[in-house]
Design an enzyme around this catalytic site. Sequence first.
Site, PDB file in Angstrom:
ATOM      1  N   PHE A  40     -17.478 -22.381 -40.544  1.00 51.10           N
ATOM      2  CA  PHE A  40     -16.703 -22.191 -41.763  1.00 51.10           C
ATOM      3  C   PHE A  40     -15.748 -21.014 -41.617  1.00 51.10           C
ATOM      4  CE2 PHE A  40     -20.669 -24.142 -43.160  1.00 51.10           C
ATOM      5  CZ  PHE A  40     -20.231 -25.121 -44.036  1.00 51.10           C
ATOM      6  N   ASP A  41     -14.542 -21.175 -42.147  1.00 51.27           N
ATOM      7  CA  ASP A  41     -13.696 -20.022 -42.398  1.00 51.27           C
ATOM      8  C   ASP A  41     -14.259 -19.309 -43.633  1.00 51.27           C
ATOM      9  OD1 ASP A  41     -11.316 -18.337 -42.302  1.00 51.27           O
ATOM     10  OD2 ASP A  41     -10.713 -19.421 -44.099  1.00 51.27           O
ATOM     11  N   LYS A  42     -14.059 -18.008 -43.740  1.00 52.37           N
ATOM     12  CA  LYS A  42     -14.614 -17.284 -44.885  1.00 52.37           C
ATOM     13  C   LYS A  42     -13.686 -17.332 -46.094  1.00 52.37           C
ATOM     14  CE  LYS A  42     -14.368 -12.776 -45.335  1.00 52.37           C
ATOM     15  NZ  LYS A  42     -13.794 -12.568 -46.714  1.00 52.37           N
TER      16      LYS A  42
END
Length: 684
Positions: free
Chosen positions: A370-372
């Site tokens: 996941f990107d944050k």
Amino acid sequence: MSEKHQHSGACCHDHDHHHGSSCACGHDHDHSSSCACGHDHDHQDATCICGHDHKAEGGVGHDRSMGRVCFALVGGILTVNSFLLEKFLPEQEFAASMSALLGAFILALPIIITACKDLLRGKVYMNELVALAILAALVKADFQTAGIIAFFLLVTIILETRTASGAQRSIEALIKLTPNTAHLINPDGSESEVQASQLKIGDRIRIRPGENFPVDGVIATGESTVNQASITGESVPVEKSPGDDVFAGTQNLTGAMEITVTKVGGDTTLGKVKDMIMQAEASRTPVVRIIDRYAGYYTPTVLMVAWITWWFSRDMNSVIAFLVIACPCAVVLATPTAVVAAVAAAARMGIFIKNISHLELASRISAFVFDKTGTLTDGLLSVVKLQGNDGITPAELLRRAASVERVSNHPTALAIMKLAKEAELELDEVSGFSEVHGRGVTGNCGQNVVRVGRGNWMRDAGISVPDSDPDEAAGMSVVYVSCDDKLLGWIGFRDKIRKESPVMLSDLRRLGVRYCAMVTGDRQSVADEVAGKLSIDEVKAGCLPETKVEFVENVKRTHCVAVVGDGVNDAPALAAGDLGIAMGAIGSDIAINSASVALMTNDLRRIAMLIYLAKKSQVIINQNLLFGMLFVFGGMILSIVGMMTPIWAAVLHAGSTLIIIFNSARLVRTGEELTLAETPAAGE
């Protein structure tokens, strides 16, 4: 069937390929596409046995389809009438025979014509099995048996038409969402009604309450509530005001507004959604490609076995039953019916899958990256702390910072301005504004030079700031504020974790995902705080785009990995994963183009629902294939040994198709509880 139909021919689904054909799945295939049975159709110009003409846009094609239903009804009534005459008026033997003959002829005509077309092209496919069975019954003067066989097979074809033409029906439903006309506002302020196809970028149009938007645009004047469920799958309407984007096919509910056109035709978000649906349903799963590869050998083998059966048994009824039961419609429909149902269920939730092979791939995902920012978190920074130095009050610190930041579009500037507006602060006039991307801003407030920016940038300007940022322990992003050469203090920001993030991660682990990682360009302390709250397995902070790609490649060595991001900053990483999932793709060309799957909302629960839907669809496909093969091969064995009559073969053929269709239809309502659960939120 052949592996790739590049010349002419048809199969049991009436695929008339290359220069003109259609199939029993109901598609008249223009250019290059595939029908629900998985076959490539080149070019155009034909209608299928079920009469669905794609170029007719629901007009002529719909009439022809209804015509086939009429054929089935008339032929069926004549066949039933022959039984009634035989039972109640036995002296009318000739009338009963003629009624049966006429009914059999009406029912069998479409199937026999299709088989003859195949033979004229020098091709032998599965239509010939059915046609031979009907002709054999007619030769035996068993007109009632011929009529019953033809009736059930024609009903099967009609059912296949309605089931397998999911893409066409989806597109027709989307087309209905887009008005044909629009209210154009002329330069002199007058209003005229024009065709939506005539609108150009930059035109201004008026949308009244209850009307659908014909194009994508930006609200120029007016406020309203807009129902975006047709694209996002969200049941809760969205409030819109000047400057907000609106999208073709969505509905204006409450207020009148004027919008400036930004996209028209196929460039609109709805247009791209239509393309994605067609692209997904025109693609083929690996299972269907395997069926295609070996289908060309099937019909000759069946005909050979039928001849051997007749040679040894001399029982034509067994041969007729064998030919009917050998037509593997249940096997051919096993995968496409499930895929159509799954794609429809996903689209209803605002999940758009570009290629159905990605649906199968999603069922095998064991790791997520996941990107944050903007994915696990809201992506909207909020001010959480104001710390002044040497007697500087928080209000004074905020006023100085907001005065300079008010002309910047950086997320920290927007957060500062939001708080300043809530505090109703009176800001200073600023001149000489300048911004250094990623570092800070500078402006003149009267005789003073005010800076707002990162610690390193302040040090480079000769301003004394602490060696380590206060965010190391608190998990905040920090900017410093200075006036001339004096440090006034610092402002701490924090990105709020989405409320759906913990639930989504928990659901993914329950679905068998063994590894979840997070990559971000933010500081390590900020990333660690988010990861700690969400129980993320591994964190990589301070990432550049190429660093994210490298991280994903490393994960791919041991896992089948899905990458989730916003599709704008994360396009390289999305492309690097086995499966790329773009969040919040509504209105974003980059998001739609960069990922395998586009979620039109930022609701993370859709990700877990996608994995669940993929796994469930694979289970149903396997069930369908198993049942279809048991039916076909079991029925063939019973026919060979004389334990299957032609009529029972026809009944079981239609029944097996119905079972496959209904089993696949269970997928259609998947995720319904998710959209229903959103409704109460509207009143919160």
